[in-house]
Enzyme design. Structure first.
Site, mmCIF file in Angstrom:
data_model
loop_
_atom_site.group_PDB
_atom_site.id
_atom_site.type_symbol
_atom_site.label_atom_id
_atom_site.label_comp_id
_atom_site.label_asym_id
_atom_site.label_seq_id
_atom_site.Cartn_x
_atom_site.Cartn_y
_atom_site.Cartn_z
ATOM 1 N N ILE A 130 24.378 -33.889 -26.581
ATOM 2 C CA ILE A 130 24.588 -32.541 -26.055
ATOM 3 C C ILE A 130 23.299 -31.981 -25.470
ATOM 4 C CG2 ILE A 130 25.177 -30.165 -26.676
ATOM 5 C CD1 ILE A 130 27.043 -31.338 -28.826
ATOM 6 N N GLY A 131 22.185 -32.225 -26.130
ATOM 7 C CA GLY A 131 20.910 -31.704 -25.635
ATOM 8 C C GLY A 131 20.555 -32.259 -24.272
ATOM 9 N N SER A 159 28.719 -25.740 -35.283
ATOM 10 C CA SER A 159 29.723 -26.793 -35.393
ATOM 11 C C SER A 159 30.951 -26.175 -36.037
ATOM 12 C CB SER A 159 29.192 -27.926 -36.278
ATOM 13 O OG SER A 159 30.216 -28.798 -36.702
ATOM 14 N N TYR A 207 25.176 -31.143 -44.521
ATOM 15 C CA TYR A 207 25.322 -30.712 -43.131
ATOM 16 C C TYR A 207 26.055 -29.382 -43.035
ATOM 17 C CZ TYR A 207 26.684 -30.797 -38.214
ATOM 18 O OH TYR A 207 26.870 -30.466 -36.898
#
Length: 297
Positions: A31-32, A154, A167
């Site tokens: 994504i980055g 997320s 996470y």
């Protein structure tokens, strides 16, 4: 290929363009990387940062293929001095910062009884404290430019998921931090937005350590249910996963909005999934409530 595509090693110094300046963390892949390319294509002067200077090849190749300029710099979100140096160097070179995209992160699969505490802490460090560090460092400059912060969360920051305690704890913290900060930042003309993807087809799963044989060896009494979880997750991160470029488009769209929302999901699936928990899917009701607490009596 345009002459101004960056093809050298770090540091690169100032890029020729002088559009609004955005710093994006974690751009070596996924994504980055896609967001850095999309932002540059949209006219942003894009400072694409990554922890490891040796991992620039994929990013530079993508920039060359897209015929865009990127200013690639080293930034480790777990290192306060690295964050400070990078942000200050951007101010020194460009004189401004208009947006920050907090993308850097790492997955981790395990459950608390059998998990390694060092790995648990490291997951929280990069996913949560990394966001806090970069946000804190960027805010004075974003106040000056009336800029914005876009933070990658997320669906796991809204709905807790099995074997993702570390996470999800970090992403829940990111959601709480950002939601609490949003009305305060808005009061000084800085907008803050959370972007919530679901499964994304990128290197994120590999980086999360989803290697079945190792996971099973360490699972102890959780082996059977972990195997079912891994099978389901690998399927979701396969052909049904959202391309990273689609998430990047959402990020760049948010960067260009006049009044971005607090919370944005990146697909109909992710909107439906978080909708199981969030009736206020875009955060408007929460923002209306908490912003009122800061209004003049």
């Amino acid at each position: 290929m345009k002459d101004n595509v960056m093809t050298q090693a770090l540091p690169t110094g100032r890029a020729p363009e002088a559009g609004p300046v955005v710093v994006i963390t974690g751009t070596s892949s996924g994504i980055g990387l896609a967001s850095a390319i999309a932002a540059a294509q949209a006219g942003w002067t894009t400072v694409a940062t990554l922890r490891d200077p040796l991992r620039t090849a994929k990013l530079l190749q993508a920039a060359a293929e897209a015929e865009v300029s990127l200013d690639v710099r080293q930034l480790d979100v777990t290192d306060e001095r690295s964050v400070s140096r990078c942000i200050q160097s951007v101010i020194d070179d460009y004189g401004r910062l208009d947006a920050l995209v907090n993308n850097a992160g790492a997955g981790h699969v395990g459950t608390v009884e059998t998990d390694d505490m060092q790995a648990f802490r490291a997951t929280v460090e990069v996913n949560f404290y990394g966001v806090v560090r970069t946000t804190r460092e960027a805010l004075p400059h974003l106040r000056a430019s009336h800029g914005r912060i876009v933070t990658l969360s997320s669906v796991g920051g809204v709905v807790g998921q099995p074997f993702n305690e570390a996470y999800c704890a970090a992403k829940f913290a990111v959601e709480g931090f950002t939601e609490a900060l949003a009305p305060v930042a808005a009061a000084v003309d800085v907008s803050v937005t959370l972007v919530e993807p679901g499964a994304v087809n990128s290197e994120f799963v590999a980086n999360a350590g989803l290697e079945p044989s190792r996971l099973m060896a360490d699972a102890g009494p959780y082996r059977d249910i972990l195997s079912r979880y891994v099978a389901r997750t690998m399927e979701k991160f396969g052909s049904n996963a959202q391309p990273a470029a689609e998430v990047a488009k959402v990020i760049v769209d948010v960067l260009g909005m006049r009044n971005p929302p607090l919370r944005v999901q990146t697909s109909a699936w992710s909107e439906q999934f978080v909708g199981h928990k969030l009736a206020d899917a875009d955060g408007a009701a929460v923002m209306s409530l908490t912003s009122g607490w800061l209004a003049d009596a």
